[in-house]
Design a protein around this motif. Structure first.
Motif, short mmCIF file in Angstrom:
data_model
loop_
_atom_site.label_atom_id
_atom_site.label_comp_id
_atom_site.label_asym_id
_atom_site.label_seq_id
_atom_site.Cartn_x
_atom_site.Cartn_y
_atom_site.Cartn_z
N GLU A 1 0.83 -1.19 0.00
CA GLU A 1 0.00 0.00 0.00
C GLU A 1 0.87 1.25 0.00
O GLU A 1 2.02 1.22 0.43
CB GLU A 1 -0.91 0.03 1.23
N VAL A 2 0.30 2.35 -0.48
CA VAL A 2 1.00 3.63 -0.46
C VAL A 2 1.23 4.03 0.99
O VAL A 2 0.31 3.97 1.81
CB VAL A 2 0.20 4.70 -1.22
N LEU A 3 2.44 4.42 1.30
CA LEU A 3 2.81 4.77 2.67
C LEU A 3 1.94 5.91 3.20
O LEU A 3 1.85 6.97 2.60
CB LEU A 3 4.29 5.19 2.71
N GLY A 4 1.25 5.63 4.34
CA GLY A 4 0.40 6.64 4.95
C GLY A 4 -1.00 6.72 4.36
O GLY A 4 -1.79 7.56 4.80
N TYR A 5 -1.31 5.86 3.39
CA TYR A 5 -2.63 5.85 2.76
C TYR A 5 -3.21 4.43 2.80
O TYR A 5 -3.27 3.74 1.78
CB TYR A 5 -2.53 6.34 1.31
N PRO A 6 -3.64 3.99 3.97
CA PRO A 6 -4.18 2.63 4.10
C PRO A 6 -5.33 2.39 3.12
O PRO A 6 -6.20 3.25 2.94
CB PRO A 6 -4.68 2.58 5.56
N GLY A 7 -5.29 1.25 2.48
CA GLY A 7 -6.32 0.90 1.51
C GLY A 7 -6.02 1.35 0.10
O GLY A 7 -6.74 0.96 -0.84
N THR A 8 -4.95 2.15 -0.09
CA THR A 8 -4.56 2.58 -1.43
C THR A 8 -3.44 1.68 -1.92
O THR A 8 -2.33 1.72 -1.41
CB THR A 8 -4.06 4.04 -1.42
N PRO A 9 -3.73 0.81 -2.88
CA PRO A 9 -2.70 -0.14 -3.33
C PRO A 9 -1.51 0.57 -3.99
O PRO A 9 -1.67 1.61 -4.64
CB PRO A 9 -3.43 -1.03 -4.33
N LEU A 10 -0.33 0.01 -3.79
CA LEU A 10 0.87 0.55 -4.40
C LEU A 10 0.80 0.33 -5.91
O LEU A 10 0.44 -0.76 -6.36
CB LEU A 10 2.09 -0.16 -3.83
N PRO A 11 1.14 1.33 -6.72
CA PRO A 11 1.15 1.12 -8.17
C PRO A 11 2.17 0.05 -8.55
O PRO A 11 3.20 -0.13 -7.90
CB PRO A 11 1.58 2.48 -8.73
N ASP A 12 1.89 -0.64 -9.64
CA ASP A 12 2.84 -1.60 -10.17
C ASP A 12 3.97 -0.84 -10.89
O ASP A 12 3.77 0.28 -11.39
CB ASP A 12 2.14 -2.52 -11.17
N ILE A 13 5.14 -1.45 -10.92
CA ILE A 13 6.28 -0.83 -11.61
C ILE A 13 5.93 -0.51 -13.06
O ILE A 13 6.29 0.55 -13.58
CB ILE A 13 7.51 -1.76 -11.53
N ALA A 14 5.20 -1.41 -13.71
CA ALA A 14 4.84 -1.18 -15.11
C ALA A 14 3.97 0.06 -15.27
O ALA A 14 4.09 0.80 -16.27
CB ALA A 14 4.10 -2.40 -15.65
N GLU A 15 3.09 0.32 -14.30
CA GLU A 15 2.26 1.53 -14.36
C GLU A 15 3.11 2.79 -14.28
O GLU A 15 2.86 3.77 -14.99
CB GLU A 15 1.26 1.54 -13.20
N ILE A 16 4.13 2.77 -13.43
CA ILE A 16 5.01 3.93 -13.28
C ILE A 16 5.82 4.14 -14.56
O ILE A 16 6.00 5.28 -15.02
CB ILE A 16 5.93 3.76 -12.07
N ILE A 17 6.31 3.05 -15.14
CA ILE A 17 7.06 3.18 -16.40
C ILE A 17 6.17 3.79 -17.48
O ILE A 17 6.56 4.73 -18.19
CB ILE A 17 7.60 1.81 -16.85
#
Length: 363
Positions: A282-298
């Motif tokens: 999860e995004v740090l400090g945002y419970p319930g917000t999934p971390l983006p995949d590396i491919a999404e960031i690229i």
């Protein structure tokens, strides 16, 4: 990347001068060095990340450390009073610790004044302004020293021009905040220099600025001027020169995407490295917000970045594997490289995988 002074010499000279003339005289923040690192009466290493980062990456700029009271915290540097540090060549006392709210504690004030009485400038990355404390402002005037707030950007930052600049640039981007963009940029600058490449680390955050001795606190710049600040920070350079720019935020972060977009547009990177912590879901400090995949960031970085540099490409992936042992880290690095078809490495661990990441970025 060798000594910080050598690493940053191009920041304030040569090509930068003409760029500054065009921008109306705006100038990246400069910090007097070397430093005496102030630890206060802190006992928790978690609140001294700036001090440890400076020690780790700019040890040659650290004269000593200064604490008082019941502090048990140490950086392993010589313990010195401000007077002794000044005799050993220190130019500034750096507040190397943080607290909730980023305030200048009343208990610190006599120690900061003693440092100014010894002729040292005071440097702070806190949210509170040093000059807003009347007794500190008076002591600075009386001793003819500066109160330097790192989170105050330079004046006269221009609106971005979008003009393609000479030289090469690499930007570290991330799937989240606080996962290694600064350390990746520093390690890559060191790796480039070890190969004989003309390179500069360009600092955009508090600790990076203290390590480099200069830079722009990009998260303190008004949004309309962020891209212009990034242009100013990485000016025209020789064709073989690389600027490695410390990333901030994340393009897909719910709170801090704006700073990432401005930095990306203004940096015009030829290559970027995606920084990721595989232990996070999860995004740090945002419970319930999934971390983006590396491919999404690229995908997002290329989509946006090609607006100011159509040739932008992903050089590879930097993994923060501090939560894993060596065998687990090796497996994660190899699996990530296979999955995305790009070199992956933990720059702090180094080794062949890191050399392959450097090869890819320079290709």
């Amino acid at each position: 990347m060798a000594r910080a002074a050598e690493m940053q010499k191009a920041v304030f000279g040569g090509a930068q001068a003409s760029e500054l003339e065009r921008s109306g005289g705006a100038d990246p923040l400069r910090i007097p060095r070397p430093y005496l690192l102030f630890l206060g009466d802190e006992t928790n290493p978690g609140y001294a990340k700036s001090a440890f980062g400076i020690r780790d990456w700019a040890a040659e700029d650290c004269v000593g450390e200064y604490s008082y009271g019941d502090s048990t915290l140490t950086l392993g540097l010589p313990e010195m009073t401000p007077q002794v540090a000044a005799q050993h060549g220190a130019k500034a006392l750096v507040i190397g610790i943080a607290n909730s709210g980023g305030v200048i504690l009343e208990a610190w004030r006599p120690h900061l004044i003693a440092a100014m009485d010894a002729g040292l400038h005071i440097v702070s990355g806190m949210h509170a302004r040093l000059g807003d404390v009347p007794e500190l402002a008076e002591a600075a005037r009386a001793n003819n020293v500066r109160l330097i707030d790192i989170r105050r950007p330079p004046a006269n930052i221009p609106i971005a021009s979008g003009r393609k600049r000479s030289g090469k640039r690499l930007l570290t981007v991330g799937t989240d905040c606080a996962l290694g963009k600064k350390y990746t940029a520093l390690a890559m600058a060191r790796g480039f220099e070890a190969r004989g490449i003309d390179v500069d680390f360009r600092a955009t955050g508090q600790t990076g600025i203290l390590i480099a001795g200069g830079g722009i606190p990009i998260d303190a710049v008004v949004s309309d001027f962020e891209a212009g600040a990034a242009e100013m920070l990485s000016p025209d350079a020789a064709d073989g020169h690389w600027d490695i720019i410390e990333g901030q935020g994340s393009l897909l972060h719910p709170g801090f995407a704006a700073v990432s977009v401005g930095l990306l547009f203004g940096s015009q990177p030829d290559a970027f490295v995606v920084c990721h912590d595989p232990s996070r879901t999860e995004v740090l400090g945002y419970p319930g917000t999934p971390l983006p995949d590396i491919a999404e960031i690229i995908e997002a970085t290329i989509l946006l970045g090609k607006r100011t540099n159509p040739a932008i490409r992903c050089g590879g992936i930097s993994l923060n594997t501090k939560s894993y042992d060596a065998q687990e880290a090796q497996a994660l690095i190899e699996e990530t490289a296979r999955r995305y078809g790009l070199p992956a490495a933990d720059p702090i661990r180094g080794g062949p995988h890191f050399e392959a990441l450097l090869d890819s970025c320079l290709a």
